[in-house]
Design an enzyme around this catalytic site. Structure first.
Site, PDB file in Angstrom:
ATOM      1  N   PRO A  11     -18.265  -1.599  -8.975  1.00 39.97           N
ATOM      2  CG  PRO A  11     -16.991  -1.154  -7.091  1.00 39.97           C
ATOM      3  CD  PRO A  11     -18.271  -1.795  -7.530  1.00 39.97           C
ATOM      4  CG  ASN A  12     -13.074   0.454 -10.741  1.00 39.63           C
ATOM      5  OD1 ASN A  12     -12.984   1.595 -11.178  1.00 39.63           O
ATOM      6  ND2 ASN A  12     -12.805   0.148  -9.488  1.00 39.63           N
ATOM      7  NE  ARG A  19      -7.040   2.180 -17.603  1.00 39.29           N
ATOM      8  CZ  ARG A  19      -7.999   2.940 -18.094  1.00 39.29           C
ATOM      9  NH1 ARG A  19      -9.215   2.444 -18.247  1.00 39.29           N
ATOM     10  NH2 ARG A  19      -7.782   4.205 -18.430  1.00 39.29           N
ATOM     11  CE1 TYR A  24     -10.986  -8.728 -12.642  1.00 40.43           C
ATOM     12  CE2 TYR A  24      -9.604  -6.857 -13.270  1.00 40.43           C
ATOM     13  CZ  TYR A  24     -10.173  -7.658 -12.291  1.00 40.43           C
ATOM     14  OH  TYR A  24      -9.935  -7.406 -10.979  1.00 40.43           O
ATOM     15  CG  ASN A  75     -18.561  -9.046 -10.746  1.00 45.51           C
ATOM     16  OD1 ASN A  75     -18.023  -8.796  -9.664  1.00 45.51           O
ATOM     17  ND2 ASN A  75     -17.881  -9.322 -11.839  1.00 45.51           N
ATOM     18  CB  ALA A  78     -13.534  -3.455  -5.022  1.00 45.16           C
ATOM     19  CG  HIS A  81     -13.025  -8.538  -1.862  1.00 42.04           C
ATOM     20  ND1 HIS A  81     -13.253  -9.885  -1.987  1.00 42.04           N
ATOM     21  CD2 HIS A  81     -12.758  -8.097  -3.138  1.00 42.04           C
ATOM     22  CE1 HIS A  81     -13.112 -10.249  -3.272  1.00 42.04           C
ATOM     23  NE2 HIS A  81     -12.814  -9.169  -3.974  1.00 42.04           N
ATOM     24  CG  ASP A  88     -26.636  -5.927   6.809  1.00 41.64           C
ATOM     25  OD1 ASP A  88     -26.338  -7.095   7.135  1.00 41.64           O
ATOM     26  OD2 ASP A  88     -26.296  -4.928   7.471  1.00 41.64           O
ATOM     27  CD  GLU A  99     -19.689 -13.607  -4.012  1.00 41.74           C
ATOM     28  OE1 GLU A  99     -20.278 -14.198  -3.078  1.00 41.74           O
ATOM     29  OE2 GLU A  99     -18.512 -13.227  -3.937  1.00 41.74           O
ATOM     30  CG  HIS A 101     -16.173 -12.702  -8.046  1.00 42.81           C
ATOM     31  ND1 HIS A 101     -16.281 -11.370  -7.746  1.00 42.81           N
ATOM     32  CD2 HIS A 101     -16.698 -13.376  -7.005  1.00 42.81           C
ATOM     33  CE1 HIS A 101     -16.842 -11.241  -6.559  1.00 42.81           C
ATOM     34  NE2 HIS A 101     -17.108 -12.435  -6.089  1.00 42.81           N
ATOM     35  CG  LEU A 102     -15.667 -10.939 -15.111  1.00 45.94           C
ATOM     36  CD1 LEU A 102     -15.215  -9.524 -15.433  1.00 45.94           C
ATOM     37  CD2 LEU A 102     -16.302 -11.595 -16.312  1.00 45.94           C
ATOM     38  CB  SER A 103     -10.507 -12.890 -11.838  1.00 47.77           C
ATOM     39  OG  SER A 103     -10.942 -12.231 -10.655  1.00 47.77           O
ATOM     40  NE  ARG A 108      -7.120 -11.091  -9.237  1.00 45.16           N
ATOM     41  CZ  ARG A 108      -7.823  -9.989  -9.552  1.00 45.16           C
ATOM     42  NH1 ARG A 108      -9.131 -10.083  -9.741  1.00 45.16           N
ATOM     43  NH2 ARG A 108      -7.227  -8.836  -9.653  1.00 45.16           N
TER      44      ARG A 108
HETATM   45  O1  CA2 Z   1     -13.176 -11.003 -10.939  1.00 44.21           O
HETATM   46  C1  CA2 Z   1     -14.100 -10.217 -10.737  1.00 44.21           C
HETATM   47  O2  CA2 Z   1     -15.113 -10.183 -11.437  1.00 44.21           O
HETATM   48  C2  CA2 Z   1     -13.971  -9.172  -9.629  1.00 44.21           C
HETATM   49  O3  CA2 Z   1     -15.257  -9.001  -9.043  1.00 44.21           O
HETATM   50  C3  CA2 Z   1     -13.508  -7.901 -10.297  1.00 44.21           C
HETATM   51  C4  CA2 Z   1     -13.224  -6.782  -9.305  1.00 44.21           C
HETATM   52  C5  CA2 Z   1     -12.313  -7.259  -8.187  1.00 44.21           C
HETATM   53  O4  CA2 Z   1     -12.175  -6.236  -7.222  1.00 44.21           O
HETATM   54  C6  CA2 Z   1     -12.838  -8.521  -7.519  1.00 44.21           C
HETATM   55  O5  CA2 Z   1     -11.917  -8.933  -6.539  1.00 44.21           O
HETATM   56  C7  CA2 Z   1     -13.026  -9.617  -8.531  1.00 44.21           C
HETATM   57  C8  CA2 Z   1     -12.533  -5.613 -10.000  1.00 44.21           C
HETATM   58  C9  CA2 Z   1     -13.273  -5.061 -11.165  1.00 44.21           C
HETATM   59  C10 CA2 Z   1     -12.354  -4.086 -11.859  1.00 44.21           C
HETATM   60  O6  CA2 Z   1     -12.623  -4.126 -13.226  1.00 44.21           O
HETATM   61  C11 CA2 Z   1     -11.653  -3.653 -14.056  1.00 44.21           C
HETATM   62  C12 CA2 Z   1     -11.936  -3.728 -15.384  1.00 44.21           C
HETATM   63  C13 CA2 Z   1     -11.014  -3.288 -16.303  1.00 44.21           C
HETATM   64  C14 CA2 Z   1      -9.824  -2.776 -15.883  1.00 44.21           C
HETATM   65  C15 CA2 Z   1      -9.555  -2.708 -14.549  1.00 44.21           C
HETATM   66  C16 CA2 Z   1     -10.479  -3.143 -13.619  1.00 44.21           C
END
Ligand code: CA2
Length: 146
Positions: A11-12, A19, A24, A75, A78, A81, A88, A99, A101-103, A108
């Site tokens: 998601p997102n 943003r 990110y 990836n 959210a 977590h 499963d 797995e 993650h960008l960040s 965090r």
């Molecule tokens: O660091 C990552 O790749 C995350 O999977 C990104 C998730 C976050 O919930 C994880 O803890 C770490 C959030 C993705 C949201 O992506 C956005 C992209 C642009 C603007 C806002 C959010």
């Protein structure tokens, strides 16, 4: 024959590049797809690249990957977590899973320090931005073709 790798995004992540560039980066999901396709060509991997905002859709796609693919990069965003369902599904798919993650989630908020996915992943890559996708595909390639 090329090995098939599913690259799934949660998601997102469709909002990348619009943003929160400080967290990110400035690349879009389209840039990441292009990167995965380039790396896939170099490594002779057939890439199935997808994004969804829906947990159940991710579960469906992980099941599909378990039936059709030799590896999975995910990836879960959210859902990392929160989702026992993803845990499963990945465990049941029985294909090597990275797995990503960008960040650096460990640098965090505390709620990002726990992952339901990590215990069923072969490995985890975080904190390297979109380069992490390249690293994940390279790692999978060595596992699929030792
Ligand atoms: O660091 C990552 O790749 C995350 O999977 C990104 C998730 C976050 O919930 C994880 O803890 C770490 C959030 C993705 C949201 O992506 C956005 C992209 C642009 C603007 C806002 C959010």
């Amino acid at each position: 024959m090329s090995a098939s790798i599913y690259v799934l995004n949660g998601p997102n992540l469709n909002r990348l590049g619009t943003r929160e560039p400080g967290t990110y980066g400035t690349s879009t999901l389209g840039d990441i797809e292009l990167l995965c396709r380039e790396v896939g060509e170099d490594l002779d991997l057939e890439i199935e690249f997808r994004q969804t905002n829906h947990e159940g859709t991710l579960v469906d796609w992980i099941q599909e990957a378990g039936d059709l693919a030799q590896g999975l990069v995910i990836n879960p965003a959210a859902y990392t977590h929160t989702s026992v369902a993803l845990h499963d599904a990945i465990r049941t798919a029985e294909i090597p899973t990275v797995e990503i993650h960008l960040s650096n989630v460990f640098a965090r908020e505390a709620f990002r320090h726990h992952s339901y996915v990590s215990p069923v992943a072969l490995g985890v890559i975080c904190g390297f931005g979109i380069t992490g996708y390249r690293l994940a595909l390279e790692a999978l390639s060595t596992v699929i073709r030792p």
